[in-house]
Design a protein around this motif. Structure first.
Motif, PDB file in Angstrom:
ATOM      1  N   ASP A 173      30.587  17.476 -26.636  1.00 49.17           N
ATOM      2  CA  ASP A 173      31.795  18.303 -26.584  1.00 49.17           C
ATOM      3  C   ASP A 173      32.799  17.641 -25.632  1.00 49.17           C
ATOM      4  O   ASP A 173      32.601  17.632 -24.420  1.00 49.17           O
ATOM      5  N   TYR A 176      37.931  18.373 -23.234  1.00 50.80           N
ATOM      6  CA  TYR A 176      38.926  18.066 -22.184  1.00 50.80           C
ATOM      7  C   TYR A 176      39.113  16.566 -21.973  1.00 50.80           C
ATOM      8  O   TYR A 176      39.684  16.156 -20.964  1.00 50.80           O
ATOM      9  N   THR A 199      39.285  19.481 -29.514  1.00 53.04           N
ATOM     10  CA  THR A 199      40.084  20.676 -29.753  1.00 53.04           C
ATOM     11  C   THR A 199      41.564  20.416 -29.520  1.00 53.04           C
ATOM     12  O   THR A 199      41.923  19.546 -28.713  1.00 53.04           O
TER      13      THR A 199
HETATM   14  C1  LIG Z   1      33.764  22.941 -23.137  1.00 57.83           C
HETATM   15  C2  LIG Z   1      34.534  23.643 -24.189  1.00 57.83           C
HETATM   16  N1  LIG Z   1      34.273  23.388 -25.464  1.00 57.83           N
HETATM   17  C3  LIG Z   1      34.923  23.996 -26.464  1.00 57.83           C
HETATM   18  C4  LIG Z   1      35.905  24.918 -26.198  1.00 57.83           C
HETATM   19  C5  LIG Z   1      36.497  25.644 -27.373  1.00 57.83           C
HETATM   20  O1  LIG Z   1      37.802  25.459 -27.547  1.00 57.83           O
HETATM   21  P1  LIG Z   1      38.542  26.076 -28.807  1.00 57.83           P
HETATM   22  O2  LIG Z   1      37.609  26.987 -29.540  1.00 57.83           O
HETATM   23  O3  LIG Z   1      39.714  26.772 -28.248  1.00 57.83           O
HETATM   24  O4  LIG Z   1      38.909  24.881 -29.644  1.00 57.83           O
HETATM   25  C6  LIG Z   1      36.234  25.229 -24.886  1.00 57.83           C
HETATM   26  C7  LIG Z   1      37.257  26.249 -24.575  1.00 57.83           C
HETATM   27  O5  LIG Z   1      37.382  26.766 -23.500  1.00 57.83           O
HETATM   28  C8  LIG Z   1      35.523  24.589 -23.838  1.00 57.83           C
HETATM   29  O6  LIG Z   1      35.745  24.872 -22.555  1.00 57.83           O
END
Ligand SMILES: Cc1ncc(COP(=O)(O)O)c(C=O)c1O
Length: 345
Positions: A173, A176, A199
């Motif tokens: 993931d 960021y 994201t």
């Molecule tokens: C580590 C992490 N992964 C995934 C997401 C998901 O983001 P989104 O569903 O807004 O694309 C977030 C959102 O806070 C996150 O902190």
């Protein structure tokens, strides 16, 4: 009434969900304004958005699945590789501290989460993750930079884990990664068992639109595609996402604000005697001691930060979004007041 989603903290500065505090690109708003009636009355078409995304990441379009936020990608990966695969005794490995959707998705598909604690000062526990792999391991959730610590996992450590669990799907993931660190993307072609999550919510400021991306080779991605609903992202969100990708000046400008904000937060923490962890993301985790009165005192000053004390590995900690510098200056002013008030005899 049970409210859907997260409760609103009320008005004030939202520094509790790692959102883009400056809003999205004006080109995104312009593109949304140009949406016509038939764009709304017809089901969305994904081809162009997928092609543009694949071009952006330099991968084959067949390796791209757009999702309703990366949240949906995380859940659908678990649905595909655990529930649909009827892996009844499945385990997932989740290093702590972790983003809630990893254990939530694990529970949703009836699997067991195997938690791995961090090393000293949140050093990533690579060997412990590898040692936790069993024949029942179906998924491993790795988050770099980590939410909430902002710590990175070295690419070599990611690769070691992927190699140690070739039958499990490793979801990396990188929600960021635009704010710091090295992406695993160039190594994806060597690992058929990896899904890379990205994201548009954070760096591009599209959290309200809900667009995420899961990238991976067909062995890992096709099962996820097969369980994802065909019209999972609405047309306006696709339009917004494509406009965001076209505004190539937006991201470097915002990332520079975030870097400056992080530095200012570090300086303030040192001055106020608060422990913090240097972060590669758009937030900084700070140890404040008793969190509830601290969070309340900031909220009374209309600044909302996230209490992270419930996680057993981050007691006494809050997470503060680092966005536009002017917003960071406002939280620092409030931090000054709250900490000084606390120290008063
Ligand atoms: C580590 C992490 N992964 C995934 C997401 C998901 O983001 P989104 O569903 O807004 O694309 C977030 C959102 O806070 C996150 O902190």
């Amino acid at each position: 009434m049970v409210i859907q989603g997260y409760p609103s903290p009320g008005d004030g500065l939202r520094l509790h969900l790692n959102e883009n505090t400056g809003g999205c690109s004006s080109r995104v708003l312009e593109a949304i304004r140009n949406i016509g009636p038939s764009d709304v009355s017809t089901y969305p078409q994904y081809r162009e958005a997928v092609t543009a995304t694949a071009r952006h990441f330099g991968v084959d379009p067949d390796w791209v699945l757009l999702t309703n936020g990366l949240d949906e990608g995380i859940l659908m990966a678990a649905v595909a590789h655990i529930a649909k695969a009827r892996a009844h005794d499945a385990e997932t490995i989740i290093p702590r501290p972790a983003f809630d959707p990893y254990p939530n998705s694990t529970a949703a598909v009836g699997a067991t989460a195997v938690w791995v604690p961090p090393g000293p000062d949140f050093a990533f526990p690579t060997q412990a993750v590898i040692d936790a792999v069993t024949p029942r391991t179906r998924m491993i959730f790795l988050n770099t930079p980590n939410n909430p610590t902002g710590q990175l996992i070295a690419v070599t450590d990611l690769a070691r884990i992927c190699e140690a669990a070739p039958r499990a799907v490793v979801l990396i993931d990188e929600a960021y990664i635009e704010f710091g660190g090295t992406t695993f993307l160039p190594h994806l072609s060597r690992y058929p068992n990896v899904l890379l999550g990205r994201t548009f919510s954070k760096a591009y400021g599209l959290a309200g639109m809900r667009v995420g991306v899961v990238i991976g080779q067909p062995w890992a991605l096709d099962p996820v595609r097969s369980v994802t609903l065909p019209f999972n992202i609405n047309g306006a969100a696709l339009t917004a996402m494509r406009a965001a990708l076209e505004d190539t000046d937006f991201l470097p400008r915002y990332a520079a604000e975030v870097r400056e904000s992080r530095e200012r937060l570090y300086t303030a923490c040192r001055r106020l005697g608060l422990q913090y962890w240097p972060s590669a993301a758009n937030y900084v985790m700070v140890r404040v001691g008793e969190t509830a009165p601290f969070v309340e005192a900031l909220a009374a000053r209309k600044i909302h930060v996230r209490d992270r004390s419930k996680d057993p590995t981050t007691p006494g900690c809050v997470r503060i979004t680092a966005g536009i510098v002017a917003h960071t200056d406002a939280v620092i002013e409030a931090l000054d007041e709250v900490v000084t008030m606390r120290q008063a005899p």
